[in-house]
Design a protein around this motif. Structure first.
Motif, PDB file in Angstrom:
ATOM      1  N   LEU A   1     119.879  49.362 -73.650  1.00  0.00           N
ATOM      2  CA  LEU A   1     120.192  50.088 -72.295  1.00  0.00           C
ATOM      3  C   LEU A   1     119.163  50.648 -71.867  1.00  0.00           C
ATOM      4  O   LEU A   1     118.612  51.689 -72.554  1.00  0.00           O
ATOM      5  CB  LEU A   1     121.477  50.901 -72.361  1.00  0.00           C
ATOM      6  CG  LEU A   1     121.896  51.574 -71.156  1.00  0.00           C
ATOM      7  CD1 LEU A   1     122.652  50.558 -70.336  1.00  0.00           C
ATOM      8  CD2 LEU A   1     122.861  52.884 -71.445  1.00  0.00           C
ATOM      9  N   HIS A   2     118.511  50.299 -70.830  1.00  0.00           N
ATOM     10  CA  HIS A   2     117.260  50.969 -70.092  1.00  0.00           C
ATOM     11  C   HIS A   2     117.786  52.184 -69.251  1.00  0.00           C
ATOM     12  O   HIS A   2     118.789  52.107 -68.749  1.00  0.00           O
ATOM     13  CB  HIS A   2     116.494  49.873 -69.569  1.00  0.00           C
ATOM     14  CG  HIS A   2     116.190  48.722 -70.279  1.00  0.00           C
ATOM     15  ND1 HIS A   2     115.375  48.752 -71.442  1.00  0.00           N
ATOM     16  CD2 HIS A   2     116.464  47.330 -69.636  1.00  0.00           C
ATOM     17  CE1 HIS A   2     115.412  47.635 -71.843  1.00  0.00           C
ATOM     18  NE2 HIS A   2     115.979  46.960 -70.948  1.00  0.00           N
ATOM     19  N   SER A   3     116.964  53.041 -69.217  1.00  0.00           N
ATOM     20  CA  SER A   3     117.237  54.093 -68.345  1.00  0.00           C
ATOM     21  C   SER A   3     117.045  53.759 -66.830  1.00  0.00           C
ATOM     22  O   SER A   3     116.102  52.887 -66.381  1.00  0.00           O
ATOM     23  CB  SER A   3     116.075  55.352 -68.677  1.00  0.00           C
ATOM     24  OG  SER A   3     114.837  55.261 -67.940  1.00  0.00           O
ATOM     25  N   ARG A   4     117.551  54.562 -65.819  1.00  0.00           N
ATOM     26  CA  ARG A   4     117.629  54.257 -64.230  1.00  0.00           C
ATOM     27  C   ARG A   4     116.096  54.682 -64.192  1.00  0.00           C
ATOM     28  O   ARG A   4     115.566  53.741 -63.154  1.00  0.00           O
ATOM     29  CB  ARG A   4     118.362  55.240 -63.742  1.00  0.00           C
ATOM     30  CG  ARG A   4     119.851  54.873 -63.799  1.00  0.00           C
ATOM     31  CD  ARG A   4     120.895  56.049 -63.384  1.00  0.00           C
ATOM     32  NE  ARG A   4     120.571  56.710 -62.117  1.00  0.00           N
ATOM     33  CZ  ARG A   4     121.653  56.464 -61.007  1.00  0.00           C
ATOM     34  NH1 ARG A   4     122.603  55.766 -61.221  1.00  0.00           N
ATOM     35  NH2 ARG A   4     121.406  57.217 -59.895  1.00  0.00           N
ATOM     36  N   GLU A   5     115.611  55.517 -64.411  1.00  0.00           N
ATOM     37  CA  GLU A   5     114.161  55.989 -64.380  1.00  0.00           C
ATOM     38  C   GLU A   5     112.983  54.956 -64.751  1.00  0.00           C
ATOM     39  O   GLU A   5     112.139  54.364 -63.557  1.00  0.00           O
ATOM     40  CB  GLU A   5     113.549  57.284 -64.921  1.00  0.00           C
ATOM     41  CG  GLU A   5     114.670  58.548 -64.503  1.00  0.00           C
ATOM     42  CD  GLU A   5     115.722  58.642 -64.996  1.00  0.00           C
ATOM     43  OE1 GLU A   5     116.555  59.220 -64.241  1.00  0.00           O
ATOM     44  OE2 GLU A   5     116.134  57.880 -66.015  1.00  0.00           O
ATOM     45  N   GLN A   6     113.244  54.295 -65.819  1.00  0.00           N
ATOM     46  CA  GLN A   6     112.457  53.117 -66.213  1.00  0.00           C
ATOM     47  C   GLN A   6     112.545  51.789 -65.524  1.00  0.00           C
ATOM     48  O   GLN A   6     111.852  51.260 -64.945  1.00  0.00           O
ATOM     49  CB  GLN A   6     112.777  52.819 -67.571  1.00  0.00           C
ATOM     50  CG  GLN A   6     112.223  53.527 -68.706  1.00  0.00           C
ATOM     51  CD  GLN A   6     112.851  53.296 -70.050  1.00  0.00           C
ATOM     52  OE1 GLN A   6     114.023  52.883 -70.342  1.00  0.00           O
ATOM     53  NE2 GLN A   6     111.754  53.208 -70.970  1.00  0.00           N
ATOM     54  N   LEU A   7     113.756  51.480 -64.887  1.00  0.00           N
ATOM     55  CA  LEU A   7     114.050  50.424 -64.144  1.00  0.00           C
ATOM     56  C   LEU A   7     113.568  50.790 -62.550  1.00  0.00           C
ATOM     57  O   LEU A   7     112.763  49.775 -62.058  1.00  0.00           O
ATOM     58  CB  LEU A   7     115.496  50.304 -63.899  1.00  0.00           C
ATOM     59  CG  LEU A   7     116.405  49.717 -65.112  1.00  0.00           C
ATOM     60  CD1 LEU A   7     117.802  49.770 -65.075  1.00  0.00           C
ATOM     61  CD2 LEU A   7     115.933  48.261 -65.721  1.00  0.00           C
TER      62      LEU A   7
ATOM     63  N   ARG B   1     108.368  43.867 -53.262  1.00  0.00           N
ATOM     64  CA  ARG B   1     109.049  43.182 -54.446  1.00  0.00           C
ATOM     65  C   ARG B   1     110.541  43.694 -54.458  1.00  0.00           C
ATOM     66  O   ARG B   1     110.973  44.528 -53.943  1.00  0.00           O
ATOM     67  CB  ARG B   1     108.508  43.768 -55.697  1.00  0.00           C
ATOM     68  CG  ARG B   1     109.441  43.304 -56.890  1.00  0.00           C
ATOM     69  CD  ARG B   1     108.743  44.319 -58.227  1.00  0.00           C
ATOM     70  NE  ARG B   1     107.400  43.866 -58.554  1.00  0.00           N
ATOM     71  CZ  ARG B   1     106.675  44.314 -59.562  1.00  0.00           C
ATOM     72  NH1 ARG B   1     107.059  45.402 -60.335  1.00  0.00           N
ATOM     73  NH2 ARG B   1     105.674  43.833 -59.626  1.00  0.00           N
ATOM     74  N   ILE B   2     111.439  42.618 -54.950  1.00  0.00           N
ATOM     75  CA  ILE B   2     113.055  42.768 -55.078  1.00  0.00           C
ATOM     76  C   ILE B   2     113.208  42.946 -56.700  1.00  0.00           C
ATOM     77  O   ILE B   2     112.694  42.028 -57.323  1.00  0.00           O
ATOM     78  CB  ILE B   2     113.832  41.518 -54.319  1.00  0.00           C
ATOM     79  CG1 ILE B   2     113.591  41.693 -52.897  1.00  0.00           C
ATOM     80  CG2 ILE B   2     115.321  41.985 -54.756  1.00  0.00           C
ATOM     81  CD1 ILE B   2     114.427  40.519 -52.304  1.00  0.00           C
ATOM     82  N   LEU B   3     113.939  43.924 -56.819  1.00  0.00           N
ATOM     83  CA  LEU B   3     114.265  44.347 -58.362  1.00  0.00           C
ATOM     84  C   LEU B   3     115.616  43.843 -58.398  1.00  0.00           C
ATOM     85  O   LEU B   3     116.550  44.280 -57.718  1.00  0.00           O
ATOM     86  CB  LEU B   3     113.758  45.757 -58.609  1.00  0.00           C
ATOM     87  CG  LEU B   3     114.479  46.248 -60.002  1.00  0.00           C
ATOM     88  CD1 LEU B   3     113.449  45.384 -61.199  1.00  0.00           C
ATOM     89  CD2 LEU B   3     114.385  47.872 -60.225  1.00  0.00           C
ATOM     90  N   VAL B   4     115.923  42.754 -59.458  1.00  0.00           N
ATOM     91  CA  VAL B   4     117.038  42.198 -59.907  1.00  0.00           C
ATOM     92  C   VAL B   4     117.632  43.104 -60.908  1.00  0.00           C
ATOM     93  O   VAL B   4     117.125  42.677 -61.938  1.00  0.00           O
ATOM     94  CB  VAL B   4     117.422  40.843 -59.710  1.00  0.00           C
ATOM     95  CG1 VAL B   4     118.831  40.250 -59.948  1.00  0.00           C
ATOM     96  CG2 VAL B   4     116.857  40.331 -58.353  1.00  0.00           C
TER      97      VAL B   4
END
Length: 342
Positions: free
Chosen positions: A154-160, A168-171
């Protein structure tokens, strides 16, 4: 961490291919053996409507339920025939170069590659975290799972959010986000013009055979995503399931189930570690672990009628890794592994 340009091996392989009738199934990550009774009744009540095409009212009902669940606007919700349809639609965004953070679910890379999009795999090393990740600056589409399948990390929101760039689009693949108590680190409730979140309902609600999910994003991105979509892409029963599973009572029920699942996962992790498994630290409703004789163990388990997911079909993993769904029958899996190793 390594950055690779490559063709994923055996990208069309999925866990259900390891399961024969009657097997004890640890290969597929569907939470229950069948849908809950109340959900089946809700779906059965719509069977008499199947002579009609899905209507705008059903679409709006599904959108409104999702919108309320995630505090989004209706036009930020797109019902999908499973999250997999969302991946199949990604080429409609017309990316010039896509970056896939791996190891990860193989469908996005497959769909993009088939459409002629250049796909670049950013391969994370164990323990598969985003710390220090380097994504090519010219990647105008980035896909990352949270929690990631198959690593369970599980990655952090900040890292994402740090992966965002102009143009850029982040999916974010959040297919398993509702299996974690409190859904920490989810971006489903964040309205950003360049972030697209894909969610599945098939895992939590045992609806893999119906194909239900949804996308959350800006109206502009969703319009691009569906530019070449077929008419009536999501059927009446699918729309009914989306509305039902995103209702308040259902969300409360799923949240309580996530707490129980987390407790069960902790027990299962301890059991696997006791027989020599090197378990990856994660939060998802499945466990990734490594053993030196994993390929032999998988084959011997199959002989014993136990299905487990091979992982050499994922970019960044090899035959030393196995993935097992969290099941209350985990002691049988641990015992069988111990027998094989003896």
């Amino acid at each position: 961490m390594a950055s690779l340009n490559l063709t994923p091996p055996a990208v069309r392989y999925h866990g259900d291919q390891a399961v024969a009738p009657g097997m004890l199934d640890f290969a597929v990550n569907v939470r229950h053996a069948q849908p809950t009774e109340w959900l089946m009744r809700r779906l059965a009540a719509r069977l008499t409507d199947l002579a009609r095409y899905p209507g705008a009212q059903d679409v709006r009902a599904a959108q409104d339920a999702v919108a309320e669940r995630h505090a989004r606007a209706r036009d930020e919700v797109l019902p999908l025939a499973g999250a997999a349809e969302g991946f199949a639609l990604l080429p409609n965004l017309r990316p010039a170069r896509a970056a896939i953070v791996a190891p990860s679910f193989t469908e996005p890379a497959d769909a993009l590659s088939a459409a002629g999009v250049r796909v670049h795999h950013v391969v994370l090393e164990p323990p598969f975290a985003l710390d220090g990740v380097t994504v090519p600056e010219d990647a105008d589409l980035v896909v990352v799972g949270n929690p990631t399948n198959p690593t369970s990390v599980l990655h952090s929101r900040e890292q994402l959010l740090a992966l965002r760039r102009p143009g850029r689009i982040l999916v974010i693949d959040e297919a398993f986000a509702d299996s974690i108590p409190g859904e920490p680190e989810s971006l489903a409730d964040v309205s950003l013009p360049d972030v697209l979140v894909l969610r599945s309902l098939t895992k939590t609600w045992a609806l893999a055979g119906l194909r239900v999910g949804y996308a959350l994003g800006s109206p502009e991105v969703l319009a691009r995503l569906t530019a070449q979509r077929a008419h009536w892409p999501v059927g009446t029963l699918q729309l009914t399931a989306i509305a039902a599973c995103c209702g308040r009572q259902a969300v409360t029920e799923a949240a309580a189930g996530a707490v129980r699942l987390a407790e069960l996962r902790a027990e299962m992790v301890a059991g696997l570690a006791s027989v020599g498994a090197e378990v990856v630290d994660g939060r998802a409703p499945f466990v990734l672990f490594r053993m030196p004789d994993a390929a032999l163990i998988r084959k011997r388990l199959q002989d014993k009628g136990i299905a487990i997911r091979r992982c050499d079909t994922f970019v960044g993993l090899d035959e030393r890794y196995l993935r097992a769904a969290v099941r209350r029958e985990w002691p049988l899996l641990v015992e069988a592994i111990a027998e094989v190793r003896r």
